[in-house]
Design a protein around this motif. Structure first.
Motif, PDB file in Angstrom:
ATOM      1  N   SER A 310       0.853  -1.189   0.000  1.00  0.00           N
ATOM      2  CA  SER A 310       0.000   0.000   0.000  1.00  0.00           C
ATOM      3  C   SER A 310       0.886   1.235   0.000  1.00  0.00           C
ATOM      4  O   SER A 310       1.634   1.478   0.957  1.00  0.00           O
ATOM      5  N   LYS A 311       0.810   1.998  -1.089  1.00  0.00           N
ATOM      6  CA  LYS A 311       1.650   3.199  -1.168  1.00  0.00           C
ATOM      7  C   LYS A 311       1.257   4.219  -0.104  1.00  0.00           C
ATOM      8  O   LYS A 311       2.106   4.965   0.391  1.00  0.00           O
ATOM      9  N   LYS A 312      -0.022   4.242   0.248  1.00  0.00           N
ATOM     10  CA  LYS A 312      -0.477   5.166   1.279  1.00  0.00           C
ATOM     11  C   LYS A 312       0.174   4.825   2.619  1.00  0.00           C
ATOM     12  O   LYS A 312       0.668   5.710   3.335  1.00  0.00           O
ATOM     13  N   LYS A 313       0.166   3.520   2.960  1.00  0.00           N
ATOM     14  CA  LYS A 313       0.791   3.101   4.216  1.00  0.00           C
ATOM     15  C   LYS A 313       2.300   3.338   4.167  1.00  0.00           C
ATOM     16  O   LYS A 313       2.911   3.763   5.156  1.00  0.00           O
ATOM     17  N   THR A 315       3.845   5.671   2.525  1.00  0.00           N
ATOM     18  CA  THR A 315       4.077   7.109   2.682  1.00  0.00           C
ATOM     19  C   THR A 315       4.039   7.504   4.152  1.00  0.00           C
ATOM     20  O   THR A 315       4.880   8.277   4.627  1.00  0.00           O
ATOM     21  N   ASN A 316       3.065   6.954   4.895  1.00  0.00           N
ATOM     22  CA  ASN A 316       2.956   7.262   6.319  1.00  0.00           C
ATOM     23  C   ASN A 316       4.162   6.739   7.094  1.00  0.00           C
ATOM     24  O   ASN A 316       4.678   7.412   7.999  1.00  0.00           O
ATOM     25  N   LEU A 317       4.596   5.523   6.755  1.00  0.00           N
ATOM     26  CA  LEU A 317       5.748   4.944   7.447  1.00  0.00           C
ATOM     27  C   LEU A 317       7.018   5.759   7.220  1.00  0.00           C
ATOM     28  O   LEU A 317       7.871   5.884   8.105  1.00  0.00           O
ATOM     29  N   LYS A 319       7.291   8.921   6.820  1.00  0.00           N
ATOM     30  CA  LYS A 319       7.252  10.296   7.321  1.00  0.00           C
ATOM     31  C   LYS A 319       8.179  10.505   8.519  1.00  0.00           C
ATOM     32  O   LYS A 319       8.674  11.603   8.735  1.00  0.00           O
ATOM     33  N   LEU A 322      11.227   5.074  12.168  1.00  0.00           N
ATOM     34  CA  LEU A 322      10.443   3.879  12.469  1.00  0.00           C
ATOM     35  C   LEU A 322      11.331   2.879  13.183  1.00  0.00           C
ATOM     36  O   LEU A 322      12.286   2.362  12.597  1.00  0.00           O
TER      37      LEU A 322
END
Length: 372
Positions: A310-313, A315-317, A319, A322
């Motif tokens: 998931s590109k959305k996930k 992108t969030n990771l 930011k 981690l």
């Protein structure tokens, strides 16, 4: 030879009479004077050119006839504008030396990401510029207590040490320079002062100079130079090499760090990927490529988000930092791979991120084997 050319007074004499004097008798064994004698030279006229009270240059005329020179010849030379000619030549020589050092450091900087390339280029450029017979860079190996030849330049085959040359720490001139941390010059290897210091691995060598390259107070490399002539290294040569050595400290330190990081990246069992400021792959190791089924060439320049299902996930990771977290990454064949992923920011000047992925499938297989 150096004492002869550093005389501050004009001299004209028959050569045999001159060499019969106690202070000059040793010159009969000097290789350069042997050539002069073999050529049948009978008399000479020597005229120094002084600058600041020191001999900046000298002119020597030779003749195969006895008593060929007299006071009138000395006066004639003295009245010529030799000072101006020499000063102009020295100006251009200094300018050429400065340009060489700039070119040397510029070209070494261009390959500073590869320590072998730095070493190879360094010895080649120094050897060719100064026309010395052997220029070698040695790495100090504290683990095995030896100095190891990294690269060498040789003017001819008889001046090659060979690719596997090593020497025990503490031996020879290299050992002395390691201990003192100071540049040391041996003008004559056969002199009483140095005959027990020089190992003479190169049998034709007559003079040697060694320059330490220190990092964080420790001698890490030794730049060693040998030549077939006595007194092959002038004070100007030593000064120039010391200045080059100061510049090399920073450059070699960067190259050493880069070499260490490259070795760490290439040999790590975990997958490591580095992005640029735009989120594109700048560097990845073979472990990352194998983990996700790509070749190294396929990874370069790829969008890091391609590795997340998931590109959305993704992108969030990306930011923020981690810590180790179990997630799925996308394999090249479309399947997913479970990994323990950590993400860290690179320094602001580099603007990218570093991702480290541990293959959990391998870890699980290892755990399963332990229960068998």
């Amino acid at each position: 030879t150096r004492n002869f050319v550093n005389q501050k007074r004009p001299v004209f004499d028959n050569l045999d009479d001159f060499l019969s004097k106690d202070e000059w008798n040793d010159l009969r064994e000097d290789p350069e004077f042997k050539k002069i004698l073999e050529a049948g030279v009978q008399s000479f006229l020597f005229l120094p050119v002084l600058k600041g009270g020191k001999v900046a240059a000298s002119i020597t005329l030779f003749s195969n006839a006895e008593n060929a020179f007299e006071s009138a010849d000395e006066k004639m030379l003295d009245e010529m504008p030799l000072d101006s000619a020499v000063y102009m030549a020295l100006y251009y020589q200094d300018r050429e030396e400065m340009m060489f050092r700039q070119r040397l450091l510029g070209e070494l900087s261009s390959v500073s990401n590869n320590i072998d390339s730095v070493a190879r280029l360094m010895v080649k450029m120094i050897g060719e510029h100064y026309e010395w017979d052997n220029v070698s860079l040695f790495r100090v190996d504290e683990t095995f207590k030896e100095v190891v030849l990294e690269q060498e330049f040789a003017s001819r085959e008889s001046f090659k040490l060979g690719p596997n040359f090593t020497q025990k720490i503490g031996k020879g001139l290299l050992g002395r320079v390691m201990k003192t941390g100071e540049i040391t010059c041996v003008p004559d290897m056969d002199s009483e002062e140095f005959k027990d210091v020089c190992i003479r691995a190169l049998k034709e060598s007559r003079s040697e100079l060694c320059l330490p390259i220190t990092i964080s107070g420790h001698v890490r490399w030794l730049l060693n130079i040998e030549d077939s002539h006595q007194n092959a290294f002038s004070e100007e040569n030593k000064t120039a090499l010391e200045e080059i050595g100061r510049e090399l400290k920073g450059l070699m330190s960067r190259a050493r760090t880069q070499h260490f990081l490259t070795a760490l990246l290439e040999n790590a069992s975990d997958g490591i990927l580095i992005t640029d400021g735009k989120g594109m792959v700048a560097k990845a190791n073979l472990a990352w490529a194998n983990l996700l089924g790509y070749s190294l060439e396929e990874l370069e320049g790829r969008d890091v988000l391609d590795f997340f299902p998931s590109k959305k996930k993704g992108t969030n990771l990306l930011k923020g930092p981690l810590p180790n977290q179990k997630i799925l990454l996308r394999h090249a064949d479309g399947d997913t791979v479970e990994v323990l992923l950590s993400i860290s920011e690179l320094p602001k000047a580099l603007a990218g991120k570093i991702l480290i992925a541990k293959d959990l499938a391998l870890t699980k297989r290892m755990e399963e084997l332990e229960y068998l």
